[in-house]
Design an enzyme around this catalytic site. Structure first.
Site, PDB file in Angstrom:
ATOM      1  N   ASP A 124     -12.567   6.844   4.287  1.00 46.76           N
ATOM      2  CA  ASP A 124     -11.349   7.651   4.402  1.00 46.76           C
ATOM      3  C   ASP A 124     -11.704   9.130   4.273  1.00 46.76           C
ATOM      4  O   ASP A 124     -11.801   9.625   3.166  1.00 46.76           O
ATOM      5  CB  ASP A 124     -10.367   7.217   3.307  1.00 46.76           C
ATOM      6  CG  ASP A 124      -9.005   7.860   3.443  1.00 46.76           C
ATOM      7  OD1 ASP A 124      -8.838   8.774   4.252  1.00 46.76           O
ATOM      8  OD2 ASP A 124      -8.095   7.436   2.693  1.00 46.76           O
TER       9      ASP A 124
ATOM     10  N   TYR B 101       0.845  -1.206   0.000  1.00 43.63           N
ATOM     11  CA  TYR B 101       0.000   0.000   0.000  1.00 43.63           C
ATOM     12  C   TYR B 101       0.879   1.255   0.000  1.00 43.63           C
ATOM     13  O   TYR B 101       0.690   2.166  -0.811  1.00 43.63           O
ATOM     14  CB  TYR B 101      -0.885  -0.069   1.241  1.00 43.63           C
ATOM     15  CG  TYR B 101      -1.922   1.008   1.403  1.00 43.63           C
ATOM     16  CD1 TYR B 101      -3.147   0.919   0.750  1.00 43.63           C
ATOM     17  CD2 TYR B 101      -1.701   2.097   2.240  1.00 43.63           C
ATOM     18  CE1 TYR B 101      -4.119   1.892   0.932  1.00 43.63           C
ATOM     19  CE2 TYR B 101      -2.665   3.072   2.430  1.00 43.63           C
ATOM     20  CZ  TYR B 101      -3.874   2.965   1.769  1.00 43.63           C
ATOM     21  OH  TYR B 101      -4.832   3.935   1.944  1.00 43.63           O
TER      22      TYR B 101
END
Lengths: 123, 123
Positions: free
Chosen positions: A38, A14
């Protein structure tokens, strides 16, 4: 159950995907029906196409991630602290903690990012 | 919605309660029907009595918490990274990330701790 090593590898993949501005590499870490919240509390991005679009937009800020401290893992969960630098504003720093929940195949099924206005400096 | 400052104060009160070996001070941070999942994936301790009993036992290890980096807050959520030192084994260190979800009154309704065997050193 994914192993600690699998979950740690996913977190590093990631971070590396941001380093390489490669949203497809991030999207590939998620299960097809995964959700990305998010920051946490905002409407979730659900499914591969929405997740790819979200990370494509995120990476247009030039965001680069630096891990802060060890990746924590428990069962099929991981949590990790990091700071974000932005290409367009070199004084900026955002402090974030992300949590990942994994499925049996080691794909992320739920991602939640913890940060808010008070975690942004130099913007 | 609790403010950033309220959530940060709750986290500091949590850390200070360990410093003072005061489980009642931790239990007072939680709503009466709160749940504590420590580590995440284990059976939750639900309600004031169970939470007080859990922290009473936890503090018998002499656990002391040191925050690592800023407390992240988003909406009614907080996340924070810390390390744990244990009184009975001075080489031990456990790296943990906790998440708190708050209610409107600024009490914690859900706590989840992220750590596992790979986050323990010197035990």
């Amino acid at each position: 159950m994914p192993t600690h090593e699998q979950m740690v590898a996913a977190v590093h993949a990631y971070v590396n995907a941001f380093a390489n501005s490669d949203p497809a590499a991030v999207a590939a870490l998620f299960a097809p029906d995964a959700s990305v919240e998010d920051p946490i509390g905002s409407p979730a991005h659900i499914g591969h196409d929405a997740i790819l679009a979200f990370y494509t937009a995120s990476m247009q800020t030039g965001a680069k991630l630096t891990l802060e401290g060890p990746i924590r893992t428990a069962g099929n969960h991981a949590a990790f602290a990091f700071s974000v630098a932005l290409a367009f504003k070199d004084t900026a720093r955002i402090d974030v903690i992300d949590t990942f929940r994994f499925n049996e195949d080691g794909k992320v099924v739920e991602m939640r990012a913890y940060f808010g206005p008070n975690n942004m400096q130099g913007m």
